[in-house]
Design a protein around this motif. Structure first.
Motif, PDB file in Angstrom:
ATOM      1  N   LEU A 297       0.841  -1.207   0.000  1.00  0.00           N
ATOM      2  CA  LEU A 297       0.000   0.000   0.000  1.00  0.00           C
ATOM      3  C   LEU A 297       0.872   1.252   0.000  1.00  0.00           C
ATOM      4  N   ARG A 298       0.418   2.243  -0.759  1.00  0.00           N
ATOM      5  CA  ARG A 298       1.083   3.543  -0.696  1.00  0.00           C
ATOM      6  C   ARG A 298       0.666   4.251   0.590  1.00  0.00           C
ATOM      7  N   PRO A 299       1.501   5.135   1.123  1.00  0.00           N
ATOM      8  CA  PRO A 299       1.059   5.908   2.292  1.00  0.00           C
ATOM      9  C   PRO A 299      -0.248   6.630   1.964  1.00  0.00           C
ATOM     10  N   GLY A 300      -1.206   6.555   2.875  1.00  0.00           N
ATOM     11  CA  GLY A 300      -2.525   7.160   2.618  1.00  0.00           C
ATOM     12  C   GLY A 300      -3.472   6.192   1.929  1.00  0.00           C
ATOM     13  N   GLY A 301      -2.975   4.989   1.599  1.00  0.00           N
ATOM     14  CA  GLY A 301      -3.807   3.995   0.911  1.00  0.00           C
ATOM     15  C   GLY A 301      -4.744   3.276   1.873  1.00  0.00           C
ATOM     16  N   LEU A 302      -5.688   2.553   1.261  1.00  0.00           N
ATOM     17  CA  LEU A 302      -6.748   1.898   2.036  1.00  0.00           C
ATOM     18  C   LEU A 302      -6.750   0.398   1.765  1.00  0.00           C
ATOM     19  N   THR A 303      -6.916  -0.393   2.815  1.00  0.00           N
ATOM     20  CA  THR A 303      -7.214  -1.803   2.588  1.00  0.00           C
ATOM     21  C   THR A 303      -8.552  -2.133   3.235  1.00  0.00           C
ATOM     22  N   LEU A 304      -9.374  -2.907   2.506  1.00  0.00           N
ATOM     23  CA  LEU A 304     -10.717  -3.257   2.981  1.00  0.00           C
ATOM     24  C   LEU A 304     -10.939  -4.753   2.777  1.00  0.00           C
ATOM     25  N   HIS A 305     -11.666  -5.362   3.718  1.00  0.00           N
ATOM     26  CA  HIS A 305     -11.880  -6.806   3.647  1.00  0.00           C
ATOM     27  C   HIS A 305     -13.327  -7.132   4.001  1.00  0.00           C
ATOM     28  N   ILE A 306     -14.077  -7.665   3.045  1.00  0.00           N
ATOM     29  CA  ILE A 306     -15.416  -8.178   3.348  1.00  0.00           C
ATOM     30  C   ILE A 306     -15.225  -9.627   3.773  1.00  0.00           C
ATOM     31  N   GLU A 307     -15.615  -9.926   4.998  1.00  0.00           N
ATOM     32  CA  GLU A 307     -15.308 -11.258   5.524  1.00  0.00           C
ATOM     33  C   GLU A 307     -16.242 -11.601   6.672  1.00  0.00           C
ATOM     34  N   GLN A 308     -16.245 -12.854   7.061  1.00  0.00           N
ATOM     35  CA  GLN A 308     -16.903 -13.294   8.285  1.00  0.00           C
ATOM     36  C   GLN A 308     -16.324 -12.516   9.465  1.00  0.00           C
ATOM     37  N   PRO A 309     -17.145 -11.943  10.317  1.00  0.00           N
ATOM     38  CA  PRO A 309     -16.552 -11.284  11.493  1.00  0.00           C
ATOM     39  C   PRO A 309     -16.023 -12.299  12.500  1.00  0.00           C
ATOM     40  N   ASN A 310     -15.041 -11.882  13.276  1.00  0.00           N
ATOM     41  CA  ASN A 310     -14.578 -12.717  14.404  1.00  0.00           C
ATOM     42  C   ASN A 310     -15.698 -12.817  15.425  1.00  0.00           C
ATOM     43  N   PHE A 311     -15.655 -13.867  16.230  1.00  0.00           N
ATOM     44  CA  PHE A 311     -16.575 -13.925  17.359  1.00  0.00           C
ATOM     45  C   PHE A 311     -16.285 -12.765  18.314  1.00  0.00           C
ATOM     46  N   ALA A 312     -17.345 -12.209  18.875  1.00  0.00           N
ATOM     47  CA  ALA A 312     -17.175 -11.216  19.940  1.00  0.00           C
ATOM     48  C   ALA A 312     -17.325 -11.942  21.277  1.00  0.00           C
ATOM     49  N   ALA A 313     -16.909 -11.277  22.351  1.00  0.00           N
ATOM     50  CA  ALA A 313     -17.000 -11.920  23.672  1.00  0.00           C
ATOM     51  C   ALA A 313     -18.442 -12.338  23.956  1.00  0.00           C
ATOM     52  N   ASP A 314     -19.405 -11.558  23.436  1.00  0.00           N
ATOM     53  CA  ASP A 314     -20.811 -11.855  23.754  1.00  0.00           C
ATOM     54  C   ASP A 314     -21.537 -12.605  22.621  1.00  0.00           C
ATOM     55  N   THR A 315     -20.808 -13.167  21.658  1.00  0.00           N
ATOM     56  CA  THR A 315     -21.483 -13.962  20.616  1.00  0.00           C
ATOM     57  C   THR A 315     -22.138 -15.173  21.277  1.00  0.00           C
ATOM     58  N   PRO A 316     -23.465 -15.310  21.147  1.00  0.00           N
ATOM     59  CA  PRO A 316     -24.149 -16.401  21.855  1.00  0.00           C
ATOM     60  C   PRO A 316     -23.652 -17.781  21.400  1.00  0.00           C
ATOM     61  N   LEU A 317     -23.752 -18.742  22.301  1.00  0.00           N
ATOM     62  CA  LEU A 317     -23.282 -20.106  22.031  1.00  0.00           C
ATOM     63  C   LEU A 317     -23.938 -20.685  20.776  1.00  0.00           C
ATOM     64  N   TRP A 318     -25.240 -20.468  20.636  1.00  0.00           N
ATOM     65  CA  TRP A 318     -25.950 -21.005  19.477  1.00  0.00           C
ATOM     66  C   TRP A 318     -25.370 -20.428  18.179  1.00  0.00           C
ATOM     67  N   ASP A 319     -25.096 -19.120  18.185  1.00  0.00           N
ATOM     68  CA  ASP A 319     -24.534 -18.488  16.984  1.00  0.00           C
ATOM     69  C   ASP A 319     -23.126 -19.005  16.702  1.00  0.00           C
ATOM     70  N   ARG A 320     -22.360 -19.250  17.758  1.00  0.00           N
ATOM     71  CA  ARG A 320     -21.015 -19.813  17.552  1.00  0.00           C
ATOM     72  C   ARG A 320     -21.118 -21.176  16.869  1.00  0.00           C
ATOM     73  N   PHE A 321     -22.065 -21.974  17.327  1.00  0.00           N
ATOM     74  CA  PHE A 321     -22.245 -23.306  16.744  1.00  0.00           C
ATOM     75  C   PHE A 321     -22.674 -23.218  15.279  1.00  0.00           C
ATOM     76  N   THR A 322     -23.687 -22.391  15.008  1.00  0.00           N
ATOM     77  CA  THR A 322     -24.202 -22.360  13.626  1.00  0.00           C
ATOM     78  C   THR A 322     -23.174 -21.731  12.681  1.00  0.00           C
ATOM     79  N   ARG A 323     -22.380 -20.789  13.201  1.00  0.00           N
ATOM     80  CA  ARG A 323     -21.377 -20.180  12.323  1.00  0.00           C
ATOM     81  C   ARG A 323     -20.192 -21.108  12.080  1.00  0.00           C
ATOM     82  N   ASP A 324     -19.851 -21.920  13.074  1.00  0.00           N
ATOM     83  CA  ASP A 324     -18.740 -22.869  12.876  1.00  0.00           C
ATOM     84  C   ASP A 324     -19.170 -24.090  12.065  1.00  0.00           C
ATOM     85  N   TRP A 325     -20.461 -24.242  11.871  1.00  0.00           N
ATOM     86  CA  TRP A 325     -21.015 -25.433  11.225  1.00  0.00           C
ATOM     87  C   TRP A 325     -20.307 -25.748   9.903  1.00  0.00           C
TER      88      TRP A 325
END
Ligand SMILES: C[S@@+](CC[C@H](N)C(=O)[O-])C[C@H]1O[C@@H](n2cnc3c(N)ncnc32)[C@H](O)[C@@H]1O
Length: 409
Positions: A297-325
């Motif tokens: 990247l040049r100075p002042g440049g941008l990088t962007l990533h559309i992706e699965q978000p990381n789990f947050a501390a409060d991601t419910p157990l059910w959502d963790r399971f279905t997302r890891d499925w």
């Protein structure tokens, strides 16, 4: 959620390299799409009810404690009949999507490959490099049950992998990524226009570009920029380049290279994009790739990533399971590890200043008549997305869909 049926396969946006699709093949795609939507909209919510009302209470009773993590949820759910029905059907629709896309392309592969070869001939915008060997996670995994993944050929020099991928995509997205499957690229362009209207990149890299569906909206939005699309898989790139030529996009270069060994010098891009790319790689590639992105990247440049978000501390157990499925049952081996990483820490370790990092969410950009409702069910990461969306848009968005993270250099 409305119960309107998904659009039919004849709404797929055709281009000069699209395969011919017979009546029976169209009917098969329509059946699979509707089955996919049916189990997603009608059966999947029932699996959560089954978890809450019978599986989790039975586990509590048997073990004298609550379920601790998503692996325990997976093992407990395996015995539930409704879950078994949903999981087996979901996996089968994915396998049938891949086989159906492949079938359509295989029976006309010679004709399609010849057409692609004619579109690619003599063009310096396609640069294939036979020295690039696919990384193990491509060479040894049939990603999401795609036979041979993105890189294999049935005949030397063919376009099978890329063409079969695009032909079957509609079954999974049900049109919610727009007629041409480019909803993420369009959403990205809209996000940039809304958030950073003054950003005018001159040189853009799309890493892990696949068949280029989400690259072309970028090319269209920045007609004066030089756009480079990189992928490790030659058959996919052959198809991507010919597809872009057939659609009239001459100003994009497709280069075969691996994210682990990119052939570009320091300070050579203003914007480096990945879209749904990292989850199909590895920890080592994420780390090496982000470091190289920082360098390129040049100075002042941008990088962007559309992706699965990381789990947050409060991601419910059910959502963790279905997302890891998908890691366990949809041949997406890195999916689970990526959920547990902290991409902000990884970006900082790659050289980006912590004060330059951000994340957010953006709506799918879908033309009228396509299937907005399905877009919001495709991603199973509502809690994280909602938080990022609220932070980025003051909670104003309704049809939130794409999570993204990024940084300015
Ligand atoms: C899920 S597809 C995403 C394609 C595209 N970005 C899109 O939005 O449709 C992931 C792509 O990454 C490519 N890929 C995987 N590992 C790679 C690597 N190490 N270097 C370059 N490309 C890679 C695959 O060949 C595949 O085309």
């Amino acid at each position: 959620m409305s119960s309107v049926l998904p659009p039919t396969y004849d709404r797929v946006g055709r281009h000069g390299l699209s395969p011919d699709v017979t009546h029976d093949e169209t009917a098969r795609f329509n059946f699979l799409t509707n089955l996919n939507v049916h189990i997603g909209q009608k059966i999947f919510p029932g699996t959560k009810l089954a978890f809450e009302s019978r599986v989790a209470p039975a586990f509590d009773k048997a073990h004298g404690r609550a379920l601790r993590d998503q692996c325990e949820v997976r093992d407990a759910m395996k015995c539930d009949p409704l879950y078994q029905f949903w999981a087996a059907t979901r996996r089968s629709t994915m396998e049938m999507r891949q086989q159906s896309g492949r079938h359509v392309v295989l029976r006309q592969l010679g004709k399609m490959s010849a057409k692609a070869a004619a579109l690619n001939a003599g063009k310096n915008t396609l640069v294939l490099d036979p020295r690039v060997t696919p990384p193990d996670y491509l060479a040894q995994v049939d990603n999401h049950w795609m036979p041979g993944s993105y890189y294999s050929e049935a005949t030397p020099g063919d376009v099978l992998s890329g063409a079969a991928y695009e032909a079957g995509l509609f079954v999974t997205t049900a049109g919610s990524m727009s007629a041409r499957g480019d909803g993420a690229g369009r959403a990205l362009v809209r996000y940039l226009a809304e958030k950073f209207p003054d950003f005018k990149p001159r040189r853009i890299l799309d890493l892990g570009a696949g068949v280029g569906v989400n690259t072309l909206p970028i090319v269209q939005a920045f007609p004066d920029a030089e756009v480079v699309a990189v992928d490790a898989a030659a058959p996919t790139l052959r198809y991507a380049h010919a597809r872009s030529q057939a659609m009239g996009y001459g100003n994009v270069q497709f280069i075969q290279a691996s994210a682990d060994d990119l052939p570009f010098p320091a300070n050579s891009f203003d914007w480096i994009q990945t879209t749904m790319f990292w989850h199909e790689t590895s920890v080592a590639t994420v780390r090496a790739g982000l470091k190289k992105i920082h360098e390129m990247l040049r100075p002042g440049g941008l990088t962007l990533h559309i992706e699965q978000p990381n789990f947050a501390a409060d991601t419910p157990l059910w959502d963790r399971f279905t997302r890891d499925w998908d890691a366990w049952f949809n041949n997406e081996p890195f999916w689970r590890k990526l959920h547990m990483m902290n991409v902000f820490d990884e970006m900082a370790a790659a050289g980006f200043g912590r004060d330059r990092l951000f994340d957010g969410a953006t709506e799918a950009d879908i033309e009228p008549g396509m299937y907005q409702d399905w877009a919001s069910t495709l991603s199973r990461h509502k809690p994280e997305l909602k938080r990022a969306d609220d932070a980025a848009n003051d909670g104003a968005r309704k049809g939130e869909f794409w999570y993204l993270f990024g940084a300015w250099k």
